[in-house]
Write a protein that holds these residues in place. Structure first.
Motif, PDB file in Angstrom:
ATOM      1  N   SER A  43       9.503 -14.252 -10.019  1.00  0.00           N
ATOM      2  CA  SER A  43      10.911 -13.332 -10.118  1.00  0.00           C
ATOM      3  C   SER A  43      10.743 -12.250 -10.559  1.00  0.00           C
ATOM      4  CB  SER A  43      11.738 -14.516 -10.879  1.00  0.00           C
ATOM      5  OG  SER A  43      11.346 -14.637 -12.257  1.00  0.00           O
ATOM      6  N   GLU A  44       9.556 -11.767 -11.262  1.00  0.00           N
ATOM      7  CA  GLU A  44       9.670 -10.563 -12.135  1.00  0.00           C
ATOM      8  C   GLU A  44       8.638  -9.497 -11.453  1.00  0.00           C
ATOM      9  OE1 GLU A  44      11.580  -9.783 -14.634  1.00  0.00           O
ATOM     10  OE2 GLU A  44      12.331 -11.836 -14.422  1.00  0.00           O
ATOM     11  N   PHE A  45       8.198 -10.056 -10.245  1.00  0.00           N
ATOM     12  CA  PHE A  45       7.282  -9.121  -9.564  1.00  0.00           C
ATOM     13  C   PHE A  45       7.766  -7.906  -9.072  1.00  0.00           C
ATOM     14  CE2 PHE A  45       4.797  -7.436  -6.164  1.00  0.00           C
ATOM     15  CZ  PHE A  45       3.533  -7.178  -6.793  1.00  0.00           C
ATOM     16  N   LYS A  46       7.454  -6.960  -8.988  1.00  0.00           N
ATOM     17  CA  LYS A  46       8.096  -5.510  -8.592  1.00  0.00           C
ATOM     18  C   LYS A  46       6.915  -4.440  -8.133  1.00  0.00           C
ATOM     19  CE  LYS A  46      12.055  -2.260  -8.783  1.00  0.00           C
ATOM     20  NZ  LYS A  46      11.214  -1.132  -8.367  1.00  0.00           N
ATOM     21  N   HIS A  47       6.763  -3.816  -7.155  1.00  0.00           N
ATOM     22  CA  HIS A  47       6.102  -2.613  -6.756  1.00  0.00           C
ATOM     23  C   HIS A  47       6.895  -1.709  -5.821  1.00  0.00           C
ATOM     24  CE1 HIS A  47       2.577  -0.076  -5.909  1.00  0.00           C
ATOM     25  NE2 HIS A  47       2.762  -0.174  -4.630  1.00  0.00           N
ATOM     26  N   ARG A  48       7.225  -0.593  -6.686  1.00  0.00           N
ATOM     27  CA  ARG A  48       8.056   0.222  -5.761  1.00  0.00           C
ATOM     28  C   ARG A  48       9.015  -0.184  -5.533  1.00  0.00           C
ATOM     29  NH1 ARG A  48       5.368   5.601  -3.900  1.00  0.00           N
ATOM     30  NH2 ARG A  48       3.995   6.151  -5.662  1.00  0.00           N
ATOM     31  N   THR A  49       9.465  -0.367  -3.884  1.00  0.00           N
ATOM     32  CA  THR A  49      10.861  -0.768  -3.515  1.00  0.00           C
ATOM     33  C   THR A  49      10.626  -2.145  -2.986  1.00  0.00           C
ATOM     34  OG1 THR A  49      10.411  -0.311  -1.189  1.00  0.00           O
ATOM     35  CG2 THR A  49      11.355   1.448  -2.790  1.00  0.00           C
ATOM     36  N   PHE A  50       9.392  -2.936  -3.277  1.00  0.00           N
ATOM     37  CA  PHE A  50       9.065  -4.185  -3.074  1.00  0.00           C
ATOM     38  C   PHE A  50       9.419  -5.111  -4.299  1.00  0.00           C
ATOM     39  CE2 PHE A  50       6.583  -7.940  -2.344  1.00  0.00           C
ATOM     40  CZ  PHE A  50       6.806  -8.141  -1.090  1.00  0.00           C
ATOM     41  N   ASN A  51      10.397  -5.863  -3.988  1.00  0.00           N
ATOM     42  CA  ASN A  51      10.622  -6.824  -5.323  1.00  0.00           C
ATOM     43  C   ASN A  51      10.600  -8.257  -4.853  1.00  0.00           C
ATOM     44  OD1 ASN A  51      13.134  -7.488  -4.127  1.00  0.00           O
ATOM     45  ND2 ASN A  51      14.358  -6.165  -5.118  1.00  0.00           N
ATOM     46  N   ALA A  88       0.654  -1.083   0.154  1.00  0.00           N
ATOM     47  CA  ALA A  88      -0.075  -0.015   0.034  1.00  0.00           C
ATOM     48  C   ALA A  88       0.832   1.245   0.111  1.00  0.00           C
ATOM     49  CB  ALA A  88      -1.006   0.257   1.137  1.00  0.00           C
ATOM     50  N   TRP A  89       1.510   1.461  -1.169  1.00  0.00           N
ATOM     51  CA  TRP A  89       2.324   2.738  -1.364  1.00  0.00           C
ATOM     52  C   TRP A  89       1.714   3.097  -2.679  1.00  0.00           C
ATOM     53  CZ3 TRP A  89       8.391   1.832  -0.609  1.00  0.00           C
ATOM     54  CH2 TRP A  89       8.532   1.323   0.612  1.00  0.00           C
ATOM     55  N   GLY A  90       1.397   4.545  -2.522  1.00  0.00           N
ATOM     56  CA  GLY A  90       1.071   5.248  -3.992  1.00  0.00           C
ATOM     57  C   GLY A  90      -0.461   5.406  -4.039  1.00  0.00           C
ATOM     58  N   GLN A  91      -0.983   5.405  -5.428  1.00  0.00           N
ATOM     59  CA  GLN A  91      -2.203   5.684  -5.673  1.00  0.00           C
ATOM     60  C   GLN A  91      -3.054   4.249  -5.453  1.00  0.00           C
ATOM     61  OE1 GLN A  91      -2.430   6.933  -9.636  1.00  0.00           O
ATOM     62  NE2 GLN A  91      -1.884   8.879  -9.077  1.00  0.00           N
ATOM     63  N   ARG A  92      -4.240   4.244  -4.998  1.00  0.00           N
ATOM     64  CA  ARG A  92      -4.854   3.118  -4.493  1.00  0.00           C
ATOM     65  C   ARG A  92      -5.262   2.347  -5.704  1.00  0.00           C
ATOM     66  NH1 ARG A  92     -10.212   4.834  -1.384  1.00  0.00           N
ATOM     67  NH2 ARG A  92     -10.100   6.601  -3.060  1.00  0.00           N
ATOM     68  N   ARG A 148      -4.279  -2.897  -8.352  1.00  0.00           N
ATOM     69  CA  ARG A 148      -3.817  -3.687  -9.652  1.00  0.00           C
ATOM     70  C   ARG A 148      -2.738  -4.535  -9.355  1.00  0.00           C
ATOM     71  NH1 ARG A 148       0.132  -2.511 -13.394  1.00  0.00           N
ATOM     72  NH2 ARG A 148       0.111  -0.189 -12.340  1.00  0.00           N
ATOM     73  N   LYS A 149      -1.507  -3.981  -8.927  1.00  0.00           N
ATOM     74  CA  LYS A 149      -0.406  -4.878  -8.244  1.00  0.00           C
ATOM     75  C   LYS A 149      -0.568  -5.977  -7.408  1.00  0.00           C
ATOM     76  CE  LYS A 149       3.119  -4.165  -9.884  1.00  0.00           C
ATOM     77  NZ  LYS A 149       3.634  -4.743 -11.085  1.00  0.00           N
ATOM     78  N   SER A 150      -1.675  -5.676  -6.358  1.00  0.00           N
ATOM     79  CA  SER A 150      -1.963  -6.837  -5.528  1.00  0.00           C
ATOM     80  C   SER A 150      -2.493  -7.904  -6.331  1.00  0.00           C
ATOM     81  CB  SER A 150      -2.763  -6.155  -4.415  1.00  0.00           C
ATOM     82  OG  SER A 150      -2.136  -5.312  -3.557  1.00  0.00           O
TER      83      SER A 150
END
Length: 256
Positions: free
Chosen positions: A91-99, A53-57, A62-64
């Motif tokens: 292995s390719e998942f990433k959201h902001r600083t969560f990789n 939960a970083w950034g726009q809801r 969508r990333k969740s």
């Protein structure tokens, strides 16, 4: 901005009624665990959504959903019975600083934890009667990182020991612990009390709370989150964090 409300409790109670309703769910990250009915699925999906939960809801949702799709939309089964090939798909998942490095540790923690416990509730339990769940947050962070882990992942599970306001974990606890008949928060965990919750302090909540003089401390840290919660208890000592709906709604929906 509208004039400062003379009856602040009545004003905030009205906003709670406006925003604590099922219509709130669809545009909020809590919609992610609401996809599930099994307790463990709700816990896992909820914690992952809270951590992301970083950034726009809209982006968070969508990333969740993207992450859960990689887990076959069956998170509890996935963390218990995944194969090396299943993990490779992450292995390719990433959201902001969560990789993917962080994600693989989360999966490893869930796998180990749920082999011994049937609920994450146990990891947040506190000893005796305490005013807040501060001890529970500290315990959870210690349990979560009790295995060998990437140092970089520590930033994704906050702790009051480091003076963090713990916004995401407090939000997750609100989801799991608060009990009412509105259909938004789950109220799954009955050994913890809504009276012990600490208000999640995101930017919207902080901004509105400062305008309403509910917090005066300058830095946004754990003590400031406690200050806000202490003042909200004056309105409802049994359920102070219900006012998160009011403060967040005022901030993001009414542009305070």
């Amino acid at each position: 901005m509208k004039g400062f409300p003379a009856d602040l409790k009545g004003f905030l109670d009205e906003k709670v009624e406006r925003y604590n309703r099922p219509e709130f769910i669809v545009r909020d990250p809590i919609s992610i665990p609401h996809r599930f009915t099994k307790k463990q699925d709700i816990e896992i999906a909820g914690l992952l959504a809270a951590v992301l939960a970083w950034g726009q809801r809209g982006t968070i949702i969508r990333k969740s959903n993207e992450l859960l799709h990689l887990m076959d939309d069956d998170p509890y089964e996935f963390v218990l019975y995944h194969t090396p090939r299943d993990l490779k798909s992450l292995s390719e998942f990433k959201h902001r600083t969560f990789n993917s490095t962080d994600l693989l540790y989360f999966i490893a923690f869930f796998h180990s934890y749920y082999r011994e416990h049937n609920s994450l509730e146990h990891a947040f339990r506190v000893a005796g009667d305490t005013d807040t769940l501060e001890e529970g947050l500290i315990n959870f962070q210690r349990i979560f990182f009790s295995h060998d882990h990437p140092r970089r992942t520590q930033k994704h599970i906050s702790t009051p020991e480091r003076k963090s306001a713990c916004k995401r974990i407090n939000m997750y606890l609100r989801w799991m612990v608060r009990q009412d008949n509105k259909g938004v928060d789950f109220g799954l965990w009955r050994t913890l009390s809504p009276a012990q919750l600490v208000c999640p302090c995101d930017l919207h909540v902080e901004r509105v709370a400062r305008k309403l003089k509910l917090i005066r401390r300058k830095p946004m840290n754990w003590q400031t989150a406690l200050e806000l919660t202490h003042n909200l208890r004056k309105f409802d000592p049994d359920d102070p964090v219900k006012y998160d709906f009011a403060l967040f709604g005022l901030g993001i929906e009414e542009n305070w």
